[in-house]
Scaffold this active site. Structure first.
Site, short mmCIF file in Angstrom:
data_model
loop_
_atom_site.label_atom_id
_atom_site.label_comp_id
_atom_site.label_asym_id
_atom_site.label_seq_id
_atom_site.Cartn_x
_atom_site.Cartn_y
_atom_site.Cartn_z
N ASP A 69 0.85 -1.19 0.00
CA ASP A 69 0.00 0.00 0.00
C ASP A 69 0.88 1.24 0.00
OD1 ASP A 69 0.88 -0.66 2.55
OD2 ASP A 69 -1.12 -0.91 3.38
N GLU A 127 -5.97 3.20 3.60
CA GLU A 127 -6.45 3.75 4.86
C GLU A 127 -7.89 4.25 4.81
OE1 GLU A 127 -4.99 3.61 7.65
OE2 GLU A 127 -2.85 3.34 7.25
#
Length: 384
Positions: A69, A127
């Site tokens: 990520d 997130e």
């Protein structure tokens, strides 16, 4: 050979919120281009701010995926480091480490063409927007969709050299909750002429805890937490609206759905008893439990158990959430914790990982990827 510490520190200074990782993507693409030039077996695609790097195998039977990520958090860093994150954003969840490790693995794995295909996914918006689900639903993988997917997450309370995972659930599934009670405002001296939304919200906060204590199997796990409440304007005005913002976390999707159902029923019941309206939003999206594939997890754990540099830990599940859970609900794979030995926890303004983890990770994990894509026998090493 790329300088892992330099790359990590440069990435650390440019954290960006999910789906806004423009500078991050530009920086990553420049390094990826350098690592993959004049290698015809490698192709690169982008999807919004995400990047896919595909190494076509010479005798491919399947595709192995490695996911990282790339987004940061809206946190002001307080480490006083010369390379601290800037502009009210911070890589407080270690995604700068994740990206740097992925680049190091790409460098190692692109030295020669693998037998099986290998996909590196640089995924945006872990997130806030479940970028893995967004990419999967948008068919961003096309014909590069992996047959197996692997990924890691840093963990501050583990030492450098620690690799921790299990053969079942690693992370919880999470669901964001936004709830507003809508009553009638009025003067504090005349409560009988108003309908106090703050009282209803307070009643809900206490009652919602009974979901875990009375509706969830005691042998299962669930958390219902409301960390934010907003209501009213001053001391002598009855609040017309009360807003609550919280989270549901559980180790199985069944329990998560049960908890969502009971929360909805409680909110509606309390609203009815107070003669109020409510606005309720339950947002789970791609944040499903991270379910490791038992057979693949056993294989990975046995591999790292034999790796002399690594300390393999069979670890209990954690209530943290990760959108890799959505990808693992579609594709078998494994996620594991990577120790970074930081005194401050994840999402802390002072989180500061030990950078020795970079070389350890690249050296150790690249051996596992070689084992997977080149179909090596256990314990066999490649010469890099």
């Amino acid at each position: 050979m790329i300088n892992l510490i330099e790359i990590r520190r440069q990435l650390h200074q440019i954290p960006e919120i999910g789906l806004e990782e423009y500078e991050t993507q530009k920086y990553l693409l420049a390094i990826i281009q350098e690592l993959t030039q004049n290698k015809p077996f490698i192709q690169v695609r982008t999807w919004q701010t995400g990047i896919l790097v595909y190494l076509a195998g010479s005798q491919s039977q399947k595709t192995i995926g490695w996911r990282t990520d790339i987004d940061g958090l809206p946190i002001e860093e307080l480490t006083d480091l010369p390379y601290a994150s800037k502009n009210g954003r911070m890589h407080a969840c270690g995604h700068d480490i994740h990206m740097t490790v992925a680049l190091g693995l790409l460098e190692k794995m692109s030295e020669s063409q693998p037998r099986d295909n290998l996909l590196f996914l640089f995924q945006p918006a872990e997130e806030n927007e479940a970028g893995g689900k967004l990419m999967y639903d948008a068919r961003a993988f096309e014909n590069w969709l992996p047959d197996e997917f692997y990924g890691l997450h840093v963990r501050p309370d583990l030492k450098v050299g620690d690799i921790a995972t299990n053969q079942h659930t690693l992370f919880a599934g999470t669901c964001e909750v936004e709830l507003s009670f809508i009553g009638t405002g009025g003067h504090a001296a005349f409560p009988h002429t108003a309908n106090d939304a703050l009282v209803a919200a307070a009643y809900f906060i206490t009652q919602v805890q009974t979901i875990v204590s009375r509706n969830v199997d005691p042998l299962a796990s669930a958390v219902v937490t409301f960390g934010k409440m907003e209501a009213g304007t001053t001391n002598n005005i009855i609040a017309e609206r009360a807003f609550l913002h919280g989270t549901i976390r559980s180790l199985t999707q069944e329990v998560n759905e049960l908890t969502q159902k009971r929360l909805r029923e409680l909110a509606n019941g309390i609203a009815q008893s107070f003669n109020m309206e409510i606005e309720l939003k339950l947002k789970q999206g791609g944040y499903l439990p991270v379910e490791n594939h038992p057979k693949l997890a056993k294989e990975l754990m046995e591999f790292f158990k034999k790796e002399t540099k690594a300390n393999l830990i069979d670890i209990a599940p954690a209530m943290t959430g990760e959108d890799f859970g959505y990808l693992l609900s579609k594709i078998p794979g494994v996620m594991f914790w990577l120790g970074i030995d930081s005194d401050a926890p994840l999402h802390s303004q002072k989180m500061n990982p030990d950078e020795h983890v970079l070389n350890f990770s690249v050296d150790t994990i690249s051996q596992f990827l070689q084992f997977k894509v080149n179909r090596l026998s256990e314990g066999e090493k490649t010469i890099n």
